[in-house]
Design an enzyme around this catalytic site. Structure first.
Site, mmCIF file in Angstrom:
data_model
loop_
_atom_site.group_PDB
_atom_site.id
_atom_site.type_symbol
_atom_site.label_atom_id
_atom_site.label_comp_id
_atom_site.label_asym_id
_atom_site.label_seq_id
_atom_site.Cartn_x
_atom_site.Cartn_y
_atom_site.Cartn_z
ATOM 1 N N HIS A 204 0.939 -1.194 0.128
ATOM 2 C CA HIS A 204 -0.183 -0.030 0.133
ATOM 3 C C HIS A 204 0.723 1.098 0.099
ATOM 4 O O HIS A 204 0.543 2.192 -0.157
ATOM 5 C CB HIS A 204 -0.887 0.103 1.235
ATOM 6 C CG HIS A 204 -0.096 0.364 2.499
ATOM 7 N ND1 HIS A 204 0.628 -0.779 3.274
ATOM 8 C CD2 HIS A 204 -0.195 1.581 3.145
ATOM 9 C CE1 HIS A 204 1.065 0.095 4.109
ATOM 10 N NE2 HIS A 204 0.519 1.387 4.462
HETATM 11 C C1 UD1 Z 1 -2.264 5.203 5.818
HETATM 12 C C2 UD1 Z 1 -0.913 5.957 6.606
HETATM 13 C C3 UD1 Z 1 -0.026 4.855 6.529
HETATM 14 C C4 UD1 Z 1 -0.527 3.693 7.010
HETATM 15 C C5 UD1 Z 1 -1.658 3.082 5.941
HETATM 16 C C6 UD1 Z 1 -2.215 1.619 6.732
HETATM 17 C C7 UD1 Z 1 -0.793 8.307 6.537
HETATM 18 C C8 UD1 Z 1 0.020 9.500 5.830
HETATM 19 N N1 UD1 Z 1 -0.624 7.123 5.923
HETATM 20 O O1 UD1 Z 1 -2.023 5.251 4.433
HETATM 21 O O2 UD1 Z 1 1.090 5.380 7.437
HETATM 22 O O3 UD1 Z 1 0.403 2.645 6.809
HETATM 23 O O4 UD1 Z 1 -2.612 4.220 6.383
HETATM 24 O O5 UD1 Z 1 -3.336 1.482 5.759
HETATM 25 O O6 UD1 Z 1 -1.374 8.527 7.370
HETATM 26 N N2 UD1 Z 1 -9.284 4.873 1.573
HETATM 27 C C9 UD1 Z 1 -10.401 3.891 1.568
HETATM 28 N N3 UD1 Z 1 -11.230 3.727 2.768
HETATM 29 C C10 UD1 Z 1 -10.578 4.056 4.059
HETATM 30 C C11 UD1 Z 1 -9.391 4.668 3.963
HETATM 31 C C12 UD1 Z 1 -8.826 5.150 2.705
HETATM 32 O O7 UD1 Z 1 -10.931 3.709 0.467
HETATM 33 O O8 UD1 Z 1 -11.331 3.775 5.082
HETATM 34 C C13 UD1 Z 1 -8.728 5.020 0.369
HETATM 35 C C14 UD1 Z 1 -9.088 6.465 -0.046
HETATM 36 O O9 UD1 Z 1 -8.938 6.522 -1.496
HETATM 37 C C15 UD1 Z 1 -7.746 7.171 0.174
HETATM 38 C C16 UD1 Z 1 -6.731 6.168 0.078
HETATM 39 O O10 UD1 Z 1 -7.294 4.933 0.398
HETATM 40 O O11 UD1 Z 1 -7.478 8.315 -0.574
HETATM 41 C C17 UD1 Z 1 -5.450 6.645 1.021
HETATM 42 O O12 UD1 Z 1 -5.822 6.629 2.396
HETATM 43 P P1 UD1 Z 1 -4.962 7.387 3.421
HETATM 44 O O13 UD1 Z 1 -5.456 7.329 4.550
HETATM 45 O O14 UD1 Z 1 -4.635 8.754 2.927
HETATM 46 O O15 UD1 Z 1 -3.604 6.600 3.244
HETATM 47 P P2 UD1 Z 1 -3.189 5.098 3.303
HETATM 48 O O16 UD1 Z 1 -2.411 4.870 2.212
HETATM 49 O O17 UD1 Z 1 -4.289 4.319 3.953
#
Ligand code: UD1
Length: 362
Positions: A204
């Site tokens: 991820h």
């Molecule tokens: C975040 C953390 C990362 C951690 C990871 C675990 C930061 C900078 N990154 O990354 O350190 O290892 O979580 O998962 O805080 N999304 C969904 N549903 C959700 C959450 C996210 O669909 O419940 C999708 C959205 O499109 C979002 C993307 O995932 O834009 C990324 O989510 P985000 O929380 O920004 O970062 P992660 O890659 O999950």
């Protein structure tokens, strides 16, 4: 005293759960509130973990959701400032290194509220990683820095952090693992897979999945591995989106021996890891969990903020070059594994140590 405990994203939940639990004997004397920032919000990224880990409903949910880094951080800060003003806590306790961790730490500190950081002092020295920036900023404003290993203590000392702020307590993510491992192990692997006869892939990190060439290369490596051992891939929503955007999802799903599934909640995932032959990952926490479970872990990154998992555990940094990944994975199949040992104080009692220190600080 009043403590606000913060959780925002998936890897936070297993770190905060034992801290919340360890406060139980002190609930008469102290108030404890759980704040969920809502950084992760899907049932399979958040609610399922609360259920598996027996975490009660948060007292407050800031509901910030997904956004750009600045947007998400800003939303957490604005919403959390209101919570701090209303609740006037003595301590804010943050865990890990996600955007919510840094946002809440900075917000609290600017209001004169003391901040405790659980999992302080980890450093990848890679400033292209958003988490490294979050770690540095959070540690810079924290009054108490709870560390998981001696390397983290050294990092903090080198940065000039006063000795009395650094507390080497162990690893709360491992508290959760040890507490739930028997239940997790009793869950049979997915249909068609037998213990020891499959590998797991998780992916991820933006540096791996937001870059089409890198993602394609990793899948090429996995294609050769899947020809030798089945590979199960619980795909993070970010990764699924990228696979679709790059037009790679259908070809990934058609790789023989490779199975793309929805993200798993905590117990099924840990159960699956414990029964696997090896894990290929770019996660931080999984490097630690595999070390404790004695499962070989190949980390597809150029660096790690958790070098102890390589020095004493089962982790091997393999980067993202497809040939290197493939060779390392084949090496594991051929018995080239580092059995490792469990790092000091990863004994299931970290949260207890943390809470005793916090309530003792007055
Ligand atoms: C975040 C953390 C990362 C951690 C990871 C675990 C930061 C900078 N990154 O990354 O350190 O290892 O979580 O998962 O805080 N999304 C969904 N549903 C959700 C959450 C996210 O669909 O419940 C999708 C959205 O499109 C979002 C993307 O995932 O834009 C990324 O989510 P985000 O929380 O920004 O970062 P992660 O890659 O999950």
């Amino acid at each position: 005293m009043k403590f606000l405990l913060i959780a925002g994203a998936r890897p936070n939940f297993m770190k905060i759960a034992p801290v919340l639990e360890a406060f139980r004997p002190f609930r008469e004397a102290h108030q404890v509130r759980l704040v969920h920032t809502g950084q992760h919000y899907d049932a399979r990224m958040s609610g399922a973990f609360f259920r598996d880990l027996g975490i009660p409903e948060p007292d407050v949910n800031l509901g910030v959701g997904s956004a750009t880094h600045a947007g998400q951080t800003a939303r957490v800060m604005v919403a959390f400032e209101q919570v701090c003003l209303a609740e006037t806590p003595d301590w804010v306790v943050v865990v890990g290194d996600v955007n919510s961790t840094m946002a809440c730490a900075i917000t609290a500190k600017k209001l004169g509220i003391r901040v405790a950081h659980v999992e302080a002092g980890l450093r990848s020295r890679d400033m292209s990683m958003p988490e490294e920036i979050n770690r540095l900023c959070t540690d810079a404003v924290s009054d108490l820095l709870f560390t998981t290993d001696v390397g983290a203590n050294q990092n903090l000392r080198r940065e000039g952090v006063a000795e009395e702020k650094i507390c080497f307590v162990g690893n709360t993510m491992i508290d959760t693992l040890l507490r739930h491992i028997d239940r997790a192990r009793s869950i049979a692997p997915l249909n068609g897979y037998s213990p020891g006869n499959f590998a797991i892939l998780t992916l991820h990190r933006p540096s791996n999945v937001d870059n089409e060439t890198t993602l394609r290369g990793i899948l090429d490596a996995v294609r050769s591995l899947a020809a030798r051992i089945p590979v199960i891939f619980p795909a993070h929503p970010r990764t699924m989106k990228r696979l679709e955007e790059f037009g790679m999802l259908a070809s990934a799903q058609s790789i023989p021996g490779f199975r793309v599934i929805e993200p798993l909640s905590y117990l099924p995932f840990i159960g699956l890891v414990s029964h696997s032959r090896m894990v290929l990952t770019d996660s931080g926490g999984i490097q630690e969990e595999t070390t404790v479970l004695g499962i070989p872990c190949l980390t597809m990154r150029a660096n790690t903020e958790r070098p102890i998992t390589c020095d004493v555990g089962t982790n091997l940094l393999v980067g993202v070059d497809p040939d290197n990944v493939k060779d390392a994975a084949v090496g594991v199949l051929e018995g080239n594994v580092h059995r490792g040992r469990v790092p000091d104080k990863w004994d299931g009692k970290a949260a207890q140590r943390i809470v005793e220190i916090l309530v003792g600080r007055g």
